[in-house]
Design an enzyme around this catalytic site. Structure first.
Site, mmCIF file in Angstrom:
data_model
loop_
_atom_site.group_PDB
_atom_site.id
_atom_site.type_symbol
_atom_site.label_atom_id
_atom_site.label_comp_id
_atom_site.label_asym_id
_atom_site.label_seq_id
_atom_site.Cartn_x
_atom_site.Cartn_y
_atom_site.Cartn_z
ATOM 1 N N LEU A 264 0.864 -1.176 0.000
ATOM 2 C CA LEU A 264 0.000 0.000 0.000
ATOM 3 C C LEU A 264 0.897 1.223 0.000
ATOM 4 C CD1 LEU A 264 -2.713 -0.903 2.694
ATOM 5 C CD2 LEU A 264 -2.924 -1.035 0.212
ATOM 6 N N ASP A 265 0.569 2.226 -0.824
ATOM 7 C CA ASP A 265 1.424 3.405 -0.849
ATOM 8 C C ASP A 265 1.241 4.223 0.429
ATOM 9 O OD1 ASP A 265 -0.692 5.371 -1.198
ATOM 10 O OD2 ASP A 265 -0.809 4.760 -3.290
ATOM 11 N N LYS A 266 2.106 5.201 0.593
ATOM 12 C CA LYS A 266 2.153 6.004 1.821
ATOM 13 C C LYS A 266 0.818 6.644 2.142
ATOM 14 C CE LYS A 266 4.850 9.829 3.786
ATOM 15 N NZ LYS A 266 5.972 10.782 3.519
ATOM 16 N N ASP A 267 0.064 7.037 1.122
ATOM 17 C CA ASP A 267 -1.188 7.767 1.317
ATOM 18 C C ASP A 267 -2.414 6.870 1.299
ATOM 19 O OD1 ASP A 267 0.143 10.249 1.483
ATOM 20 O OD2 ASP A 267 0.282 10.341 -0.695
ATOM 21 N N THR A 268 -2.215 5.545 1.352
ATOM 22 C CA THR A 268 -3.325 4.597 1.394
ATOM 23 C C THR A 268 -3.331 3.882 2.736
ATOM 24 O OG1 THR A 268 -3.194 4.253 -0.994
ATOM 25 C CG2 THR A 268 -4.369 2.588 0.268
#
Length: 233
Positions: free
Chosen positions: A101-105
Site C-alpha cells: 500500500l502506498d504512503k497515502d493509502t
C-alpha cells in the site's frame, strides 16, 4: 530446529546472544522452568523473558495500516515495520508484503514469510478480490462503472487493458471499488483517467478477509480460518 537457531531466526538476537540468554534462564517453559538449548518443547510452550515466542516461520500477519506509513524497511520517515516489534525486521526468513500500500493509502496489509502462500494470494489464477473504499475530489460523472467493468480500459503507458472491476457508488464522491488484479497505483490511475482525483483510499478487504476487530495501527496473527477466508473457504 535447535532452540538457539530458532530464537536467532525470530530476531531476538545473535546465536551467541541466544546461547547466553538460555544460560541465564531467560528462556523458559509455561511454568517458568528454565529450559536447555537441546529442549524439544513445542513452539507455543516456550517463553522468552516471560513472553510467548513470536509466531513461527510460515505465519501471516495482518496490519491495519495508518496514513503516512511506507511499505519499506529502508526508506526515510515512518515505516510500517515501526508498528511491529523491532525484531520483526530481522527475522529469517524475512517477512514480505503481500501487495504493498502506498504512503497515502490506509487499510489491510499482510506480511508473511511463506513464499508459496504469498504467490498463491497474488496469482492471477487465484482471482483474489481487493476491495477499496474511495473518496474523490469531484462528483463522479456516472459513466465510471461501465468503463471500469468493460475490460477494455487502458491506463497510460500500458499495453494491456485492465480486468473488469466493479464499482459500487455510495455518493457523488464516495465509492467501493473491487479489483481483480494489482497494478501500480491502479485505483488512483483509474479515477485519474476519468478526470477525477482520489483524496482518500482505504483497502477494506482481501477476498473474504476484513479488518474486523483490528484497530488502525494495530496488527494480529492470522489463524488458518482467517487465511482460508482470503480464498473464500
Amino acid at each position: 530446529m535447535r532452540l538457539v537457531k530458532l530464537l536467532a531466526n525470530l530476531g531476538y538476537g545473535s546465536r551467541k546472544e541466544m546461547q547466553a540468554a538460555i544460560r541465564n534462564g531467560w528462556v523458559t517453559d509455561k511454568d517458568g522452568n528454565a529450559i536447555k538449548a537441546d529442549s524439544k518443547l513445542p513452539h507455543e510452550e516456550i517463553l522468552f523473558d516471560d513472553e510467548p515466542l513470536d509466531p513461527p516461520e510460515g505465519s501471516v500477519i495482518l496490519l491495519n495500516k495508518p496514513l503516512g506509513y511506507t511499505c519499506s524497511m529502508k526508506d526515510r520517515g515512518r515505516l510500517v515495520f515501526d508498528l511491529l516489534p523491532d525484531r520483526y525486521r530481522v527475522r529469517k526468513p524475512a517477512l514480505s508484503f503481500v501487495g504493498r500500500l502506498d504512503k497515502d493509502t490506509t487499510g489491510l496489509l499482510l506480511f508473511t514469510d511463506d513464499g508459496k502462500l504469498l504467490h498463491r494470494i497474488i496469482s492471477p489464477k487465484a482471482d483474489v478480490a481487493k476491495i477499496y473504499e474511495v473518496e474523490l475530489d469531484r462528483p463522479m460523472t456516472g459513466g465510471e462503472g461501465d468503463l471500469f467493468a468493460s475490460g477494455e480500459m487502458m491506463l497510460d503507458n500500458e499495453t494491456n487493458p485492465l480486468k473488469p472491476a466493479e464499482l459500487e457508488v455510495l455518493s457523488e464522491t464516495t465509492a467501493r471499488l473491487t479489483l481483480h488484479e494489482g497494478r501500480y497505483h491502479q485505483v488512483r490511475r483509474m479515477f485519474a483517467a476519468t478526470g477525477n482525483h482520489v483524496t482518500k483510499l482505504h483497502r477494506a478487504q482481501l477476498g473474504g478477509l476484513t479488518l474486523d476487530g483490528v484497530e488502525e495501527g494495530t496488527w494480529k496473527l492470522l489463524t488458518q480460518t482467517d487465511i482460508d477466508k482470503i480464498f473464500g473457504k
